[in-house]
Enzyme design. Sequence first.
Site, PDB file in Angstrom:
ATOM      1  N   GLU A 162      -0.406  -1.637  -2.627  1.00  0.00           N
ATOM      2  CA  GLU A 162      -0.942  -2.418  -3.734  1.00  0.00           C
ATOM      3  C   GLU A 162       0.067  -3.391  -4.343  1.00  0.00           C
ATOM      4  O   GLU A 162      -0.296  -4.492  -4.723  1.00  0.00           O
ATOM      5  CB  GLU A 162      -1.467  -1.470  -4.829  1.00  0.00           C
TER       6      GLU A 162
ATOM      7  N   SER B 222     -24.178  55.619 -25.370  1.00  0.00           N
ATOM      8  CA  SER B 222     -23.217  56.647 -25.801  1.00  0.00           C
ATOM      9  C   SER B 222     -21.778  56.153 -25.856  1.00  0.00           C
ATOM     10  O   SER B 222     -20.859  56.953 -26.037  1.00  0.00           O
ATOM     11  CB  SER B 222     -23.297  57.850 -24.853  1.00  0.00           C
TER      12      SER B 222
END
Length: 762
Positions: free
Chosen positions: A84, A342
């Site tokens: 680039e 329980s």
Amino acid sequence: MTILSKHRRLWVYLPIAGILLFLAFLCYDRIVPVDLDSRSLSQTVLAEDGSILRHFADENGVWRFPVTLDDVSPNYLTALITYEDQYFYDHPGVNVLALIRAAWQWGSTGQIVSGGSTLTMQVARIRYPEPRTVWGKFKEIIRALQLEWHFSKRDILTYYLNHAPFGGTYEGVQAASLGYFGHSVKQLTDAQAALLAILPQAPSYYRPDRHPERARQARDKLMRRLVTQHAWSSERLNDALIEDIAIVPKAAYQSAPLLARRLVTDSQAPQIQTFIHSQWQSQTSELLRNYVHSIGQNVSAAALVVENRTGKVKVYAGSADFNDNSRFAYVDMVSATRSPGSTLKPFIYGMALDEGMIHSESLLMDVPLKFGGYQPDNFNSGFSGPVSVAHALQKSLNIPAVQVLERLKPVYFFLKMKKAGIEFKLPAGAKPNLAIALGGVGSDLEDLVYAYTSLGNQGQAQHLRFSPADPQTQQPFLSAGAAWVIRKILLENPNSVAGLAVKTGTSYGFRDAWAIGVSQHYTIGVWVGRPDSVPMPGHYGQVTAVPLINNIYQRLNDQRPDPAAPDSVSQVDICWPQGDRVKTDCEAHHRAYIIDGTIPKTWYNIAEQQQLFNQSEFHFWQADDSKLRVNINCQIKAQRHKVTVWPAPLEPWLKPEQRRAARIPNWDPRCKTTGNIIRQSAVHIHGLANQDAFQFPQQQIQDITVSAEGGEAPFYWLLNGVLLSSQHRKITLNDLKTGHYQLTLIDQAGSRDQVSFSVRRY
């Protein structure tokens, strides 16, 4: 004017023009400032090791994940800069020579041959998009100069890495790497790095999942340029050329999805770190998914694993299969309110230990008992008679737990839990009652696991921590001694896996199956059921939740030594039925854990029967001649005697020689007893429970036999208010017709009991 003088004047004007242009640039920069504010980022939830648990697109459906230069593989940066903008670190934002070359090629050929944009100009175009016109390009150049004026090269490159387009809904190199290759940008191969470097120039044209051949050609062209520019060696190129354009299926990143959803709801941070152990999480998720498929349709499950000492949540599975909507995939059963069954019993016993009411071998009664208007049954509908606290907890017996809660007081238990940070849900207007012992409140897996961490942390409950942002805090819950004793009892349960103290629970109607376990370092919680609360008959904690929790525990590889007892805990030999230290007349010997040297005696205290005999010694006057019992007013020579007795409701479960009839003489007929009865115990109907319903064939003769427990003979039986002829302890009700009945029992002392039942003939 000569040509020489014109040139001299030009050299004079050029600096002036430059200064004016610079001043104009400064004015423009002040009027039209620039920034590098990020677009809205996707959110990523990470495991403890940095791997992705789940990620979320932004509000527009774009995937954009934050990344820094240090997070990016160097081979990608090399390929990007080479392709680039190889002079990126040298120019001021604009490469004038590249622009002139691009303009010349465009003018001479009529088409764009090479671009003149720098990375900085591309960032300007991304941040401030303009139409593709000459004027738009000029504004892009000015913006690029502004960016270079205000920001470092590192800032500009970082913005590019996070916002460059890579095709579809991917923006930023991290999103592209995860989306196309299934791994982080830090792990890019050379070929993958080159492919991502060329993509932003024409993301749709080179998109590798749609146009792999185009992408390959562009990639290979860049890699050869890297060799030409001496960034790569020929060997490196040859290795990279072999690699195919391999796009992995889009990664689901659905590990701990419900935890991730919960966290992003409360945070806007682009990255949310958790304490989740990625391997344990994936293994547990797979376990749950396979397990519920073996049970049936519409069944889900949840699991939670927490470090006892830190509260760090290592596993969070809120549903069994996040991709199966038939199993309520999106319902988080970690935080859903359910009946805890329980699972609260250990804390009832733990608080009673701290209050000095019991020790580990205190004598309790697993027999039919009424507590006011409440008459609980055991899960298996059977009764064991005399039981210890340890046995009652290990077998999860209901009636002993209610017996202890009645003495502890439900309101006390409720408020103690609330103070610790556990908010039980009660029906509107309801008050805490004895049903709490059997799951008669609403709670969730998160609160239960939080409470159980106290058993592995010297009584201190650790608040759950999902991410480093959560502070480490703990709440005093039980004493260190009580926590150790309760955990020790659960560890010694014959059904437990070595090293894991497990308590199970099953809610009413088989709607919820629970198992909570505490190991040396972790607390594990498991829930199995249907989120729509449809019952699952035959599925309960021991058979449905325990196998799952054991499988999870095996994967934790936790150490298994027994926890060291705190100084407050010691062991003593105690006797039943008295409940205190061993004496010469000890009938049943037990080795008990006690706290702070406290040895509470056996007690028997039921709200509706406060008048009941409540001591292990029975004192009476005995006639010297007949050896029968007399009252103190009787004019017969007698001596005071005492005998050891067991609580009266235990009579049917005792050996004949241990029962009161064998130890306490009958009344001497020479003495009147009316009004002077020393009551042994209140009378109780055995063999019929309140609201029992019987169904008999029409022609079948069917009898119901009942008996009186406790009390003083003779006994008076009334059926629907009519006195029956029998005055014995046991009677038989013959050939009852269809209808509702009320059976009343009254003994000589006036103690009474009453049950209602119905019969239907068909």
